[in-house]
Structure formats: structure tokens, C-alpha cells
Motif scaffolding. Structure first.
Motif, short mmCIF file in Angstrom:
data_model
loop_
_atom_site.label_atom_id
_atom_site.label_comp_id
_atom_site.label_asym_id
_atom_site.label_seq_id
_atom_site.Cartn_x
_atom_site.Cartn_y
_atom_site.Cartn_z
N UNK A 121 0.83 -1.20 0.00
CA UNK A 121 0.00 0.00 0.00
C UNK A 121 0.87 1.25 0.00
N UNK A 122 1.91 1.26 0.82
CA UNK A 122 2.79 2.42 0.92
C UNK A 122 3.50 2.70 -0.40
N UNK A 123 3.76 1.64 -1.17
CA UNK A 123 4.42 1.79 -2.47
C UNK A 123 3.45 2.09 -3.60
N UNK A 177 6.30 2.42 7.35
CA UNK A 177 5.32 2.09 6.32
C UNK A 177 4.10 2.97 6.40
N UNK A 178 3.62 3.20 7.61
CA UNK A 178 2.45 4.05 7.80
C UNK A 178 2.75 5.49 7.38
N UNK A 179 3.94 5.96 7.72
CA UNK A 179 4.32 7.33 7.34
C UNK A 179 4.36 7.48 5.82
N UNK A 180 4.96 6.50 5.14
CA UNK A 180 5.02 6.57 3.67
C UNK A 180 3.63 6.49 3.06
N UNK A 181 2.79 5.64 3.61
CA UNK A 181 1.43 5.50 3.10
C UNK A 181 0.66 6.81 3.28
N UNK A 182 0.78 7.42 4.45
CA UNK A 182 0.03 8.64 4.73
C UNK A 182 0.51 9.82 3.91
#
Length: 260
Positions: A43-45, A75-80
Motif C-alpha cells: 500500500x505504501x508503495x 510504512x504508515x508514514x510513507x502511506x500517509x
């Protein structure tokens, strides 16, 4: 060891609260990490998730947060910050507003700099920025951010050339952060910002009501010396630390809302 598909199907079911499966996942952190961390990474990618991955993502993310699975915050930071529309779709409006800030509180220990940067990313939706701000404020309340530094950051946010427009709803969150941290020295700055129309440039009656609430909250923060009780009263509770969190999480999941 339970099959990956069985776990995903169980957590994706919108009709039945998966108490036994959640308990299994919590008791088997390595298994949970092996399943849900790659889904978060996809998801983050920006990689498309299949139907089961999408439907189980909500509970899976909360499992990773409670288990303090390594690399989850990144991962959460990249996704957000890089896939905000996907994050909003995967969590839904209720989840984004109700539990996402608490997920960040759970994962954000020692991550104050990242939380502040997320908050300052003006291209993101207000609810995502506000979640970052809430988690940053929680870190500051715990003493993980130097008080002088925290006060300087909040002051500088208003005066920055890149500060949001007067009608941006994030200013309400900015006032809440100042109030909850008890920064009375910023009261004149906030008052001037409101009276000049620099922030909260909305209906005058609503603005007056919000500022009165800010003053009340600031007074309460200064007089409350019981930090645990204050944190609880103001909603600074990392996900998983309150009774009923998992039940509410299931009810607030996007698939449950679509079902109703």
C-alpha cells in the motif's frame, strides 16, 4: 500455523467480529508481521491490493500497531504522506478521524520529528495532518519533546511563509495543541491571530465559540497535575490501551460501514 488466506478472510468478514482470530494474531506476532507488514508495504508503495488485502487492512494495521511490529511506523508514514487517498480509502473517514491518530500515538514513540513533518505537509488532507499533530502533541505531553522546542515549533508554524491559509481547518488543531500543552505564553499570539483573521477565518460566531473553548482548555491544562487522567480526558490514548478498542475498531472498519 493458520493459513494466510484463512486469516485474511476472517478479518475481512464485515458481519462477524473476529475475536478468536484477533486473539490468535496477537499471540503470534511473527505470523501477523509476516502477513500484514508486506500488505502495508504494498500500500505504501502504491501497489494495488487484492480484495482480501483491502478488506483486512484496517484490522491488520491496528494489529501491527498494537504489536509494535518493527518498521510499521515507516510504512504508515510513507502511506500517509505518499498515498494519502489510498490511506483514506483503506481506513474510511471514521477510522481516519477516530483511530488513526491513536495508531500514530502507539507507533510514534521517539518519532516526534517525523510526526511534525507530516503535520506540516500542507498538501495532505486536514484529517491526516491533524492525526500527525495529535500524535506529536502526545509525544510532547509525555516529555519526549522539549517544552521550549515544542513552544517554538507551534509559534513558528503560524509565522512560517508556508503556513496554511486562514480558512484551513488545521488551525483548530493548532489551538488544541497549544491548549493541551498549557502554553499560556502563546495566548496573546493566538488571540491576535484570531482577531486579525489570520486563522479561523470563518463565521464570527463559530470563531468566537472555538476561541472560548481554547481558553477553557488552556486553563484546564494548567490546573490539571494528574498527567494520566489528563491524557485520558483529552483523548491521548494509544490504540489498544482502552477497553472496547477492538470492538469499536471492527464496528468502524470500512467494510462494516459499507455493509450498513
Amino acid at each position: 500455523m493458520l493459513d494466510r488466506r484463512d486469516i485474511l478472510e476472517n478479518l475481512a468478514d464485515p458481519e462477524t467480529y473476529p475475536a478468536d482470530m484477533l486473539a490468535y494474531c496477537l499471540k503470534n506476532p511473527d505470523r501477523s508481521a509476516a502477513i500484514f507488514l508486506p500488505i502495508l508495504g504494498k500500500a505504501a508503495n502504491g501497489t494495488e491490493l487484492d480484495a482480501l488485502e483491502q478488506l483486512s487492512f484496517y484490522l491488520g494495521l491496528h494489529l501491527l500497531a498494537v504489536l509494535q511490529t518493527p518498521n510499521t511506523f515507516d510504512g504508515v508514514y510513507r502511506l500517509a504522506t505518499q498515498q494519502p487517498l489510498l490511506l483514506a480509502d483503506l481506513l474510511g473517514e471514521v477510522g481516519l478521524g477516530e483511530t488513526f491518530p491513536r495508531v500514530l500515538m502507539r507507533l510514534g514513540s521517539g518519532k516526534a520529528t517525523d510526526l511534525w513533518e507530516g503535520f506540516q505537509t500542507n498538501t495532505l488532507d486536514f484529517m491526516i495532518r491533524d492525526a500527525f499533530l495529535r500524535a506529536w502533541t502526545y509525544e510532547a505531553l509525555k516529555g519526549q519533546v522539549n517544552a521550549v522546542s515544542a513552544e517554538r515549533s507551534l509559534r513558528g508554524f503560524l509565522k512560517s511563509e508556508d503556513a496554511p491559509s486562514p480558512d484551513d481547518p488545521i488551525w483548530s488543531g493548532w489551538l488544541i495543541a497549544i491548549a493541551d500543552l498549557g502554553f499560556s505564553e502563546l495566548m496573546p499570539l493566538a488571540r491576535d491571530a484570531v482577531s486579525s483573521g489570520r486563522i479561523l477565518a470563518e463565521d464570527e460566531n463559530l470563531t468566537a465559540l472555538e476561541f472560548k473553548g481554547f481558553e477553557t482548555a488552556l486553563t484546564e491544562a494548567q490546573s490539571d497535575t494528574d498527567l494520566p487522567e489528563f491524557l485520558k480526558a483529552r483523548g491521548y490514548i494509544p490504540f489498544g490501551e482502552s477497553d472496547g478498542d477492538w470492538g469499536n475498531c471492527f464496528v468502524n472498519s470500512p467494510q462494516s460501514h459499507k455493509l450498513s
